[in-house]
Design a protein around this motif. Structure first.
Motif: not given
Length: 473
Positions: A152, A463, A454-455, A460, A451, A466-467
């Motif tokens: 990942n 994200k 995730g970073e 995963r 975000e 967020v989407d």
């Protein structure tokens, strides 16, 4: 490919920290002095050539910002295994994946008779040791999960290797389920649990949620056939607690009832995880299931939801460390640096489940109050709505404040325990995103927080969250 010159044969922790490794046997002096895992030394012949493409350089730069430190003590068996002379490249990668999993995803629990400050117990290690020798599925799914987590970070080939191992584990699990001697073993149960963990980590398709759910339900079914009374030892107890927590998350998400057999009998003494709290969780699951079936909140549901809220608030008083004051939070954060960080995460997880339960119950009361105000408009029904909104906003703001605080704390943890804790941070973000009182400003904060998760931790699902939110703001 390019010639890399004379590479360092030092262990992975020393290379990551850019410290001189003395290559001492069996463990280097730096690792012994800092009480960390020494991964063994590299074969110089395997490191002569390296890939120097721009893509790899960029990926390496990103990975360099994330170097978690080991957070658990590994027994002599695993240390001896890691330091076998001249391991092959594949074996070395498997060892690294195993270490990554235990450092970042080994969520520890605390025995009922344990005192505050004691370390959680490693219920996976005994089964990992045995299956490492026999070639069983527990060791393979742990390595597969570690490879998926490493992949990942920007290495698709590791994700492919992880999925290949998972397919092998599924075959092994089917064989164990067909054998009466192994069908209800602790290793079989743990394999089913970890298959769900694996899917949660890799999350490489829209079907990952369904696959994970099937593994969670499979583990629960097996646990029901075995019976909680048989899961009394340290290993069995750890598996039971993991299954119970996974099932609660599933029921909260799907609005299904919580299985009664996963509720412990009253009289089990444990201050921060006793049967009273879990029975409150179970009651909440039931009233939310009733709401899903009926499609609306009736008076009986609203009364039960309010009772659950009140009892959760009363129960919270038994945990002094949970007080939501800045002083208490800062003191607890400072204490976790001295004691076991697993205890800190344990308390956060339980508080988070407790607080999100209050919000879900409060949402039911608010829905009922709004319906009553529409059916019979009056000063009293309007006042009831205002009171319900105020109560709901209050618990939501408290959750947001604590989530923000712990997000920064988990980031600052040198130990990899921050990764497993960060998964728990997604649930309060989801609950706040689903709240009827959340504002656009709250949604923007949720997006930024997700975000960051995730970073920072390579998760995963962040994200995906967020989407999903961006579609509506």
């Amino acid at each position: 490919m390019g010639f890399s010159g004379k590479p360092s044969k030092g262990c992975a922790p020393c290379r990551a920290k850019r410290t001189k490794c003395d290559l001492a046997q069996p463990f280097c002096t730096q690792c012994v002095r800092k009480n960390r895992i020494c991964s063994g030394y590299r074969d110089e012949k395997d490191m002569v050539f390296v890939n120097e493409t721009n893509l790899v350089v960029r990926k390496a730069s990103r990975r360099a910002d994330y170097q978690p430190q080991p957070s658990f003590s590994v027994d002599r068996f695993i240390l001896d295994m890691l330091n076998m002379q001249q391991p092959s490249r594949r074996a070395a990668l498997d060892d690294e994946a195993m270490m990554h999993f235990f450092e970042n995803y080994n969520k520890k629990f605390f025995l009922a008779e344990g005192r505050h400050g004691e370390r959680g117990f490693d219920y996976m290690l005994p089964l990992y040791k045995n299956d490492s020798i026999t070639g069983g599925p527990v060791s393979e799914i742990i390595r597969a999960s570690g490879l998926a987590a490493m992949g990942n970070k920007g290495n698709p080939s590791l994700l492919i290797a992880a999925r290949a191992k998972q397919v092998k584990v599924l075959r092994q699990l089917n064989q164990q389920l067909q054998n009466p001697k192994t069908a209800f073993s602790e290793a079989t149960l743990l394999t089913a649990v970890l298959l769900g963990v694996f899917e949660n980590i890799i999350w490489d398709s829209p079907q990952s949620m369904q696959i994970r759910t099937s593994h969670v339900q499979g583990a629960v079914t097996l646990a029901g056939l075995v019976g909680p009374a048989q899961l009394t030892g340290a290993v069995g107890r750890g598996i039971y607690l993991r299954i119970r927590e996974n099932m609660l998350a599933h029921c909260f998400l799907t609005r299904d009832p919580f299985p009664d057999f996963l509720l412990e009998p009253e009289g089990v003494e444990q201050q921060d995880s006793n049967p009273v709290l879990w029975r409150l969780f179970s009651r909440l699951c039931q009233v939310r299931s009733d709401h899903k079936i009926k499609g609306s909140v009736d008076t009986d549901m609203a009364i039960e939801a309010q009772r659950i809220m009140d009892e959760l608030e009363i129960w919270e008083q038994s945990i002094p460390e949970w007080k939501p004051s800045e002083t208490t939070l800062s003191a607890l954060a400072a204490k976790r640096k001295e004691d076991d960080p697993h205890r800190y995460v344990w308390l956060w997880t339980l508080w988070m489940l407790h607080q999100t339960s209050r919000i879900m119950a409060s949402e039911l009361v608010l829905n009922w109050a709004r319906a009553q105000a529409l059916l019979t408009p009056s000063v009293s029904t309007s006042t009831a709505v205002d009171n319900a909104i105020s109560a709901h906003i209050k618990v939501c703001e408290e959750l947001r404040k604590r989530t923000d605080f712990h997000l920064n704390e988990f980031r600052s943890m040198e130990a990899g325990i921050g990764t497993v804790a960060s998964y728990d941070l997604l649930w309060p973000l989801f609950i706040l995103a689903s709240s009827s009182t959340s504002t656009k400003e709250t949604m923007i904060w949720i997006i930024k927080s997700a975000e960051f998760i995730g970073e920072e931790f390579g998760i995963r699902q962040a994200k995906i969250l967020v989407d999903g939110i961006k579609k509506y703001i």
